[in-house]
Design a protein around this motif. Structure first.
Motif, mmCIF file in Angstrom:
data_model
loop_
_atom_site.group_PDB
_atom_site.id
_atom_site.type_symbol
_atom_site.label_atom_id
_atom_site.label_comp_id
_atom_site.label_asym_id
_atom_site.label_seq_id
_atom_site.Cartn_x
_atom_site.Cartn_y
_atom_site.Cartn_z
ATOM 1 N N ASN A 156 -44.151 35.222 13.744
ATOM 2 C CA ASN A 156 -43.640 34.495 12.423
ATOM 3 C C ASN A 156 -42.450 35.220 11.741
ATOM 4 O OD1 ASN A 156 -45.341 32.170 12.560
ATOM 5 N ND2 ASN A 156 -47.061 33.618 11.573
ATOM 6 N N SER A 164 -35.289 27.208 18.323
ATOM 7 C CA SER A 164 -35.928 27.154 17.193
ATOM 8 C C SER A 164 -36.699 28.289 16.633
ATOM 9 C CB SER A 164 -36.845 26.004 16.900
ATOM 10 O OG SER A 164 -37.730 25.973 17.984
ATOM 11 N N ASN A 165 -37.393 29.095 17.673
ATOM 12 C CA ASN A 165 -38.217 30.234 17.421
ATOM 13 C C ASN A 165 -38.026 31.278 18.507
ATOM 14 O OD1 ASN A 165 -40.161 30.092 19.359
ATOM 15 N ND2 ASN A 165 -40.445 28.099 18.785
ATOM 16 N N PRO A 166 -38.455 32.653 18.182
ATOM 17 C CA PRO A 166 -38.195 33.817 18.929
ATOM 18 C C PRO A 166 -38.957 33.503 20.494
ATOM 19 C CG PRO A 166 -39.236 34.599 16.954
ATOM 20 C CD PRO A 166 -39.174 32.977 17.034
ATOM 21 N N ARG A 167 -39.891 32.867 20.568
ATOM 22 C CA ARG A 167 -40.485 32.853 21.979
ATOM 23 C C ARG A 167 -39.572 31.896 22.811
ATOM 24 N NH1 ARG A 167 -42.915 35.852 25.160
ATOM 25 N NH2 ARG A 167 -44.719 36.477 23.444
ATOM 26 N N HIS A 205 -30.130 37.983 16.789
ATOM 27 C CA HIS A 205 -31.557 38.054 16.301
ATOM 28 C C HIS A 205 -32.084 39.287 17.028
ATOM 29 C CE1 HIS A 205 -31.757 34.392 14.039
ATOM 30 N NE2 HIS A 205 -31.304 33.986 14.677
ATOM 31 N N TRP A 234 -35.649 38.805 14.789
ATOM 32 C CA TRP A 234 -36.600 38.033 15.532
ATOM 33 C C TRP A 234 -37.537 38.710 16.571
ATOM 34 C CZ3 TRP A 234 -34.959 32.268 16.651
ATOM 35 C CH2 TRP A 234 -34.802 31.539 15.368
ATOM 36 N N LYS A 273 -39.380 36.778 9.429
ATOM 37 C CA LYS A 273 -38.974 36.449 8.184
ATOM 38 C C LYS A 273 -37.699 36.943 7.631
ATOM 39 C CE LYS A 273 -43.873 36.276 6.281
ATOM 40 N NZ LYS A 273 -44.123 35.758 7.411
#
Length: 163
Positions: A133, A28-31, A115, A139, A135
């Protein structure tokens, strides 16, 4: 597990589940994605922390059937010459696609690759610094993850998720 105070403890299935539930690893997120790819590289490709940091994108062969990590020569693996006491690994470790949805290591690897920034200025390092964050589709920053931070971040992520 022996008399060693810093001996590694095995990771149980419920520990892995806890990492997924807490979002320490995921897509769900880069980290979380970077942590998941790190985890998959360690568990699926039998890499050690220093190998994961030192490897580059060119060390992986991506096909439709698998992702293969081609290990570089090391002090202990110096080629296939008959006179060499220490031989290179005969077969490389691979990640195969599964039907595991979000937990498919093949899918996570490809998502990480997609990404990453594109172009000539991208460093050759495999692990790039995540954008806090994002955009868009990129990522990760055009800088490699600091070697010392990467080595300990995976361990820290495990500890935070399990406590």
């Amino acid at each position: 597990m022996g008399n060693k105070t810093n001996a590694a403890q095995p990771v149980e299935e419920e520990d892995i589940e806890k990492m997924w539930v807490t979002g320490a690893i995921g897509l769900s997120n880069p980290r979380a994605l970077l942590n998941l790819v790190w985890w998959n590289n360690m568990t699926q490709l039998s890499m050690r922390g220093f190998q994961e940091h030192d490897c580059g994108l060119e060390d992986f062969i991506v096909t439709r059937e698998y992702i293969e990590y081609t290990e570089r020569q090391t002090k202990n693996r110096q080629g296939d010459e008959e006179s060499s006491r220490k031989r290179a690994q005969k077969c490389n470790n691979k990640i195969f696609p599964t039907d595991g949805g979000d937990r498919n290591p093949y899918r996570a690897f490809l998502k990480y690759i997609n990404h990453r920034p594109k172009g000539e200025n991208v460093p050759p390092n495999f692990s790039l610094t995540p954008v806090v964050n994002p955009k868009g589709e990129t990522w990760y920053k055009l800088s490699a993850v600091d070697k010392n931070r990467r080595k300990w971040n995976g361990c820290r992520t495990l500890q935070q998720a399990l406590s």
